[in-house]
Design a protein around this motif. Sequence first.
Motif, PDB file in Angstrom:
ATOM      1  N   UNK A  95      -5.164   0.426  -0.155  1.00  0.00           N
ATOM      2  CA  UNK A  95      -5.209   1.846   0.185  1.00  0.00           C
ATOM      3  C   UNK A  95      -6.449   2.122   1.035  1.00  0.00           C
ATOM      4  N   UNK A  96      -6.304   2.836   2.166  1.00  0.00           N
ATOM      5  CA  UNK A  96      -7.485   3.173   2.971  1.00  0.00           C
ATOM      6  C   UNK A  96      -8.549   3.916   2.171  1.00  0.00           C
ATOM      7  N   UNK A  97      -8.136   4.664   1.158  1.00  0.00           N
ATOM      8  CA  UNK A  97      -9.103   5.404   0.357  1.00  0.00           C
ATOM      9  C   UNK A  97     -10.006   4.462  -0.422  1.00  0.00           C
ATOM     10  N   UNK A  98      -9.489   3.296  -0.812  1.00  0.00           N
ATOM     11  CA  UNK A  98     -10.332   2.308  -1.492  1.00  0.00           C
ATOM     12  C   UNK A  98     -11.489   1.887  -0.585  1.00  0.00           C
ATOM     13  N   UNK A  99     -11.179   1.670   0.677  1.00  0.00           N
ATOM     14  CA  UNK A  99     -12.206   1.270   1.640  1.00  0.00           C
ATOM     15  C   UNK A  99     -13.203   2.404   1.831  1.00  0.00           C
ATOM     16  N   UNK A 100     -12.683   3.602   1.946  1.00  0.00           N
ATOM     17  CA  UNK A 100     -13.556   4.765   2.147  1.00  0.00           C
ATOM     18  C   UNK A 100     -14.500   4.976   0.962  1.00  0.00           C
ATOM     19  N   UNK A 101     -14.007   4.766  -0.242  1.00  0.00           N
ATOM     20  CA  UNK A 101     -14.840   4.944  -1.433  1.00  0.00           C
ATOM     21  C   UNK A 101     -15.977   3.928  -1.473  1.00  0.00           C
ATOM     22  N   UNK A 102     -15.686   2.686  -1.077  1.00  0.00           N
ATOM     23  CA  UNK A 102     -16.737   1.663  -1.043  1.00  0.00           C
ATOM     24  C   UNK A 102     -17.802   2.036  -0.020  1.00  0.00           C
ATOM     25  N   UNK A 103     -17.352   2.477   1.168  1.00  0.00           N
ATOM     26  CA  UNK A 103     -18.285   2.847   2.228  1.00  0.00           C
ATOM     27  C   UNK A 103     -19.170   4.016   1.802  1.00  0.00           C
TER      28      UNK A 103
END
Length: 291
Positions: A39-47
Motif C-alpha cells: 500500500x502506498x500509505x505504508x511507504x508514506x507512513x515510514x517516510x
Amino acid sequence: MSVTDCLGESWNELRGRLLAERRVTEWAQLEPDLHGMTDPQQIRDVVADRAQFAQTDQLFAALLRLAATDGGDDRNAALLLAHLMAPAASLLARSLQDLSPDIDWVVASALWTEIRSYRWRVREHGHALGLKLDTRTAVIHELADTRGRDGRRLELPVGPDNLARLRTVDRLEAPTPRSSQPERQAAAVEALLRWARHHSVLSAPEVQLLLDFELAEPEERAHVTRLYGVTDRHLRRQCFRLKDRLRAAVAEASITALDAARPAHIDRAAPPMSARGRVFTSGGDHHPIAR
C-alpha cells in the motif's frame, strides 16, 4: 494553488489507483527494499516517521531507481515520489515565492525533472535531501540566475564596452537559412558550448539540454520533451535562462563566440561535435561536450 495541486492527481486518487493496479506489490518483486509493501500509505507512513531514517532512505532509493528514465522509467513511481516530497517542495516554494507568481508550478516541474533524471547510479545515500537540494538549485537557476546556491542575490558586473559582444551570441540563436554556411555556424556553436563547459559556465546536464532541445528541429522537440518527462514550455523557459547566463558570461569574459574557438579557450583533445549527429538522451550517454 499548491505544489500538490500541480501534480495532477491527489494523494487519495493516486493511492486508490495504485492499490487497484497492485503496483506497489509489483514493485516489491523488482526492488527488495520494498519487500512487504503493498500500500502506498505504508511507504508514506515510514517516510513521515523521522525515527525510520534508514528505511526511508532505502525506500527512496528503490523508488528512484524505478522512476528514473534510465532505470525503470515508471511514471507512477515518479508521481508517488513527488507526493512524498510534497511537504519539502511546498516549503521550498514558499521560501522562493518572490521569484515568480507561478512558483508552485515551477517547483513541481523542477521536482518532476529531478526525479526522472536522478543519478541513482552515483548517489548511495541521502536521497530525499539530495532531491530537495537539486530541486532548489534547478529552480534558482531557472528563475534567478543572479542568486547563488544559498538563494542570496549575486551581482554580475558587465561593462558597457562588452554589451555589443552579446550580439554575437544573439546571432547564433537566431534562425538562419540552411544555405548560410551551416557548417561554420555549427562550429561556432560547438566552440561556444565547449568554452562554457570548460569554464563551468554551464554544467554537463545544462549543455546536454541545449544540445538536445535548442538545436533540435521543430519536429524533433516533441520527442525531446517526452524523453525529459516535462512540458515543451518548461524546456523553453529553462533554455532561455541558460542562454541568458551564457550571454552574460561571454560579455564578462570579453570574448566573442568565434574567440571561443581558439586553442586558448577550448580543449583541443575534445572530440568534434556535429549539430546534426547528436543523440537524444535523458540520463544515459551524453554528448562529449556535455561531459
